[in-house]
Design a protein around this motif. Structure first.
Motif, PDB file in Angstrom:
ATOM      1  N   UNK A 111      46.336  -7.644  16.132  1.00 26.48           N
ATOM      2  CA  UNK A 111      47.402  -7.439  15.397  1.00 26.48           C
ATOM      3  C   UNK A 111      47.705  -6.042  14.962  1.00 26.48           C
ATOM      4  N   UNK A 112      49.075  -5.857  14.809  1.00 24.74           N
ATOM      5  CA  UNK A 112      49.228  -4.348  14.500  1.00 24.74           C
ATOM      6  C   UNK A 112      50.634  -4.518  13.724  1.00 24.74           C
ATOM      7  N   UNK A 113      50.583  -3.677  12.539  1.00 27.25           N
ATOM      8  CA  UNK A 113      51.760  -3.410  11.667  1.00 27.25           C
ATOM      9  C   UNK A 113      52.536  -1.975  12.179  1.00 27.25           C
ATOM     10  N   UNK A 114      51.487  -1.215  12.551  1.00 22.72           N
ATOM     11  CA  UNK A 114      51.875   0.255  13.008  1.00 22.72           C
ATOM     12  C   UNK A 114      50.896   1.179  13.136  1.00 22.72           C
ATOM     13  N   UNK A 115      51.031   2.248  13.936  1.00 22.59           N
ATOM     14  CA  UNK A 115      50.290   3.185  14.412  1.00 22.59           C
ATOM     15  C   UNK A 115      50.482   4.481  13.763  1.00 22.59           C
ATOM     16  N   UNK A 116      49.528   5.267  13.429  1.00 18.02           N
ATOM     17  CA  UNK A 116      49.679   6.580  12.981  1.00 18.02           C
ATOM     18  C   UNK A 116      49.674   7.865  13.861  1.00 18.02           C
ATOM     19  N   UNK A 117      50.479   8.605  13.626  1.00 17.75           N
ATOM     20  CA  UNK A 117      50.414   9.918  14.390  1.00 17.75           C
ATOM     21  C   UNK A 117      48.902  10.714  14.101  1.00 17.75           C
ATOM     22  N   UNK A 118      47.919  10.807  15.015  1.00 14.31           N
ATOM     23  CA  UNK A 118      46.671  11.599  14.955  1.00 14.31           C
ATOM     24  C   UNK A 118      46.864  12.925  14.279  1.00 14.31           C
ATOM     25  N   UNK A 119      47.757  13.800  14.656  1.00 16.99           N
ATOM     26  CA  UNK A 119      47.891  14.893  13.904  1.00 16.99           C
ATOM     27  C   UNK A 119      48.502  15.035  12.682  1.00 16.99           C
ATOM     28  N   UNK A 120      49.354  13.986  12.042  1.00 18.18           N
ATOM     29  CA  UNK A 120      49.825  14.050  10.770  1.00 18.18           C
ATOM     30  C   UNK A 120      48.819  13.406   9.939  1.00 18.18           C
ATOM     31  N   UNK A 121      47.933  12.410  10.404  1.00 24.18           N
ATOM     32  CA  UNK A 121      46.813  11.971   9.405  1.00 24.18           C
ATOM     33  C   UNK A 121      45.738  12.822   9.293  1.00 24.18           C
ATOM     34  N   UNK A 158      46.291  16.315   9.019  1.00 24.57           N
ATOM     35  CA  UNK A 158      47.057  17.217   7.991  1.00 24.57           C
ATOM     36  C   UNK A 158      46.903  16.526   6.655  1.00 24.57           C
ATOM     37  N   UNK A 159      47.223  15.384   6.536  1.00 24.98           N
ATOM     38  CA  UNK A 159      47.169  14.588   5.453  1.00 24.98           C
ATOM     39  C   UNK A 159      45.700  14.261   4.874  1.00 24.98           C
ATOM     40  N   UNK A 160      44.781  14.395   5.425  1.00 31.30           N
ATOM     41  CA  UNK A 160      43.627  14.301   5.086  1.00 31.30           C
ATOM     42  C   UNK A 160      43.199  15.822   4.356  1.00 31.30           C
ATOM     43  N   UNK A 161      43.538  16.578   4.940  1.00 31.06           N
ATOM     44  CA  UNK A 161      43.483  17.939   4.335  1.00 31.06           C
ATOM     45  C   UNK A 161      43.898  17.925   2.661  1.00 31.06           C
ATOM     46  N   UNK A 162      45.045  17.347   2.466  1.00 29.84           N
ATOM     47  CA  UNK A 162      45.491  17.151   1.193  1.00 29.84           C
ATOM     48  C   UNK A 162      44.145  16.733   0.324  1.00 29.84           C
ATOM     49  N   UNK A 163      43.420  15.951   0.640  1.00 27.67           N
ATOM     50  CA  UNK A 163      42.330  15.292  -0.097  1.00 27.67           C
ATOM     51  C   UNK A 163      40.852  16.015   0.059  1.00 27.67           C
ATOM     52  N   UNK A 164      41.175  17.127   0.858  1.00 29.20           N
ATOM     53  CA  UNK A 164      40.117  18.030   0.949  1.00 29.20           C
ATOM     54  C   UNK A 164      39.106  17.309   1.847  1.00 29.20           C
ATOM     55  N   UNK A 165      39.648  16.720   2.891  1.00 26.20           N
ATOM     56  CA  UNK A 165      38.648  16.111   3.677  1.00 26.20           C
ATOM     57  C   UNK A 165      39.185  16.428   5.297  1.00 26.20           C
ATOM     58  N   UNK A 166      38.175  16.240   6.119  1.00 24.85           N
ATOM     59  CA  UNK A 166      38.167  16.618   7.309  1.00 24.85           C
ATOM     60  C   UNK A 166      37.997  15.482   8.385  1.00 24.85           C
ATOM     61  N   UNK A 188      52.399   6.493   0.989  1.00 23.57           N
ATOM     62  CA  UNK A 188      52.422   7.921   1.284  1.00 23.57           C
ATOM     63  C   UNK A 188      52.079   8.168   2.841  1.00 23.57           C
ATOM     64  N   UNK A 189      51.219   7.203   3.408  1.00 20.83           N
ATOM     65  CA  UNK A 189      50.693   7.229   4.611  1.00 20.83           C
ATOM     66  C   UNK A 189      51.888   6.824   5.674  1.00 20.83           C
TER      67      UNK A 189
END
Length: 353
Positions: free
Chosen positions: A31-41, A43-51, A81-82
C-alpha cells in the motif's frame, strides 16, 4: 519481489510486453500513498537537529512522519509539512493498493500487529494458503470498519490524482499511463518511441518513479541512473523501444490496466483478509517479510528482490537480490523513498546468474 504500486506496474509491463522472459514470478505489492525524496527528507531532518545516520525506524501514521532515533529520541513531523518532500510523480499515481500485484500488503484496515492483505490472483491465493498451512502467517476476516477506512483512502488518492492529471493535461504535460489505449492502437503509438521520447514524455516532466525499469529493459546498456534520474549513456539500437515500453508512466494497454479500475477503490481482487506473521518482527505485522522468507525456504523462488538500507548513505534505500533469509529479515521495514528496484536484476542478467 516486494515493491510499490508503480514498481508493480513496471514489472507487469515487462512481463507482458517485452520480447523476453521476465524473471519475477511473484509480485507482492505494498500500500502506498506517496514516496518521499531522500535528499529532501535528509534536509528536513536537519531542521529538527537530527541526522539520517541516527535513524533506526521510520513510520508514517496518525498524520505524522515518525523518525525513531538512537538514544531513545523521536522526531515527529506533521505530514502537512513533510508533503514538500513528496516526489512529483506520486501526485499522479491513482493506485493506493498495488492493483497489479499477486498479493497486496499494508497496515491500513487491520488491528495493530496485523496487516491487510488483498489477494488478487490464483497464484497469490495459493501463496497465502500455503504460507498459512506451514504456520508462517495467520489470517482472519477483515472488519467492515477496516474496509471502510481503506476505501476512503483509496478513493481519496484516486480523486486527488485525477485532478492533478487534468491539471497537467491543461498545461500540456499529459500523463500517458492513464490514457485509454488498446492493442493495435498501443502498438502504433509506441513502436517508434526511443529513450528520447521517454525523456520528454516522462523524465523531463517529473513523472519518473525511479524504478530502473528502463535500465533493465535496455538491451545495450545504454541507459543508466545518474543523479537520481535515467540518462542515456550509450546509443539507442535502431527500432528498439524497450525502455519506453517498460516504463510504468508511459502508455499501458487497456488489457493490462483497464480504465475501469479508476472506479474500483482496490482494483480487481479475490478476497481481502487480515494477516499477521507470528515468527517475524516486522513494521506492520511482518507479512511481506514472512512471505519472502516462506518462498525462499520452500524453494518456490531461487532469489528475492529486497530493499535494504545503503551502507554508504544512511537510511537511503538500496535494492539487492538475495537468497539469504537473514538478509531478508535484516531488510524488513518500509523505507518511504524511491529506489531503482530493477537495477540489481539488470546486474544479475549481465552477470548471467
Amino acid at each position: 519481489m516486494v515493491g510499490t504500486p508503480c514498481q508493480m506496474v513496471a514489472a507487469t509491463k515487462m512481463d507482458k510486453l517485452l520480447n523476453e522472459e521476465f524473471p519475477v514470478d511473484i509480485k507482492i505489492g505494498l500500500f502506498c500513498m506517496e514516496n518521499f525524496s531522500y535528499s529532501y527528507m535528509k534536509e528536513m531532518l536537519k531542521e529538527y537537529d537530527a541526522d539520517m545516520k541516527d535513524v533506526l525506524e521510520c513510520r508514517v501514521e496518525k498524520g505524522h512522519v515518525w523518525f525513531f532515533l538512537t538514544e531513545d529520541r523521536t522526531v515527529k513531523i506533521p505530514l502537512s509539512k513533510a508533503k514538500k518532500c513528496v516526489r512529483k510523480n506520486c501526485t499522479v499515481c491513482m493506485d493506493f493498493t498495488s492493483e497489479l500485484s499477486d498479493v497486496s500488503v499494508g497496515s491500513v484496515g487491520s488491528p495493530e500487529g496485523w496487516s491487510t492483505v488483498i489477494i488478487r490472483t490464483e497464484k497469490g491465493l495459493k501463496l497465502i494458503e500455503a504460507a498459512e498451512k506451514d504456520n508462517y502467517i495467520q489470517t482472519k476476516p477483515i472488519a467492515d470498519s477496516g474496509l471502510k477506512i481503506m476505501e476512503k483512502l483509496a478513493k481519496e488518492k484516486k480523486s486527488k490524482s485525477k485532478e492533478e492529471i487534468k491539471k497537467r493535461e491543461r498545461v500540456g504535460r499529459p500523463v500517458l499511463y492513464r490514457r485509454e489505449i488498446f492493442g493495435n492502437e498501443y502498438e502504433n503509438e509506441v513502436s517508434n518511441c526511443t529513450f528520447h521520447d521517454l525523456k520528454g514524455d516522462v523524465v523531463d516532466i517529473g513523472a519518473c518513479v525511479l524504478c530502473g525499469a528502463c535500465v533493465y529493459a535496455c538491451p545495450e546498456e545504454a541507459v543508466a541512473i545518474k543523479d537520481r534520474k535515467p540518462e542515456l549513456v550509450g546509443k539507442c539500437v535502431e527500432g528498439c523501444n524497450a525502455c519506453y515500453v517498460a516504463c510504468p508512466r508511459t502508455y499501458i494497454p487497456d488489457e493490462i490496466l483497464s480504465k475501469e479500475s479508476d472506479n474500483k477503490p482496490f482494483g480487481d481482487y479475490i478476497k481481502i483478509v487480515s494477516v499477521k506473521a507470528p515468527m517475524v518482527k516486522g513494521q506492520d505485522g511482518g507479512v511481506a517479510t514472512a512471505l519472502l522468507t516462506y518462498v525462499l525456504s520452500s524453494n518456490i523462488v531461487d532469489n528475492a528482490i529486497i530493499v535494504d538500507k545503503s551502507s554508504i548513505e544512511p537510511w537511503k534505500p538500496e535494492a539487492k537480490i538475495t537468497d539469504n533469509i537473514a538478509e531478508v529479515l535484516k531488510a524488513s521495514g518500509t523505507k518511504y523513498s524511491a529506489c531503482p528496484i530493477f537495477k540489481p536484476l539488470k546486474e544479475s542478467k549481465e552477470g548471467g546468474s
